[in-house]
Design a protein around this motif. Sequence first.
Motif: not given
Length: 223
Positions: A17-18, A46-48, A54-59, A86-91
């Motif tokens: 997921s991206v 997507e976010s701008s 922050v909201r997108a990666v949290t969700e 907010a999302s520890p597993g995200t790279r």
Amino acid sequence: MNAGRAEQGVEAVSRLSVVIADDHPVVRAGMRVLLSQDPSFEVVAESSTVPETVRAVTEHQPSVLVLDLTMAGRSSLPSIPDLLTASPGTRILVLTMQEDPAFARASLRIGAAGYLLKEAAAEELVGAARQVAEGATYLQPAMGARLAVADVGSSGAEGDGSLTARELQVLSLLALGHTNQEIARRLHVSVRTVETHRARIRERLGTGTRAELIAAARERGLL
């Protein structure tokens, strides 16, 4: 028939997921098409702006965040630690026009897993996203060469390499004019902790006035 559905289910689960964060709609659309053409990726949001990101990666808790360093006139560099919280597993793969090696160094030091210039070929973006998702660190070869040259030129000198991720956040907020109390509330720490960070920043960078802190923050891409 059931076996085919099972295989499709496994494939769907295994897709990476991206989230794409860039304030230019055309750039986001291009990246979405490019990544969606690869069956191993799924663009989930997507976010701008930084708050939207922050909201997108949290969700979504994505595998990869492709992050522009400047969105809506604001540096997203200081937000990297918050995004990882907010999302520890995200790279995080930084995709930017910033060619200054200082930006690459600061990005990687505070938690980004990759740094890529927007001039890169489409295939390189896909490859870099896959590498960081698999746990590797990706630095565009041309940027790696510039970084090596910069390191040789500044060897033995104090620089942003001596600052921790939290100190870079504090430096950014100080340069923006926030008080110790405001910084403490924003970072959810005590005022005494902020004062300690501030003292270390001044000592390590050899800065004293707010003008010098602003200059130091600009040099590191924090403003």
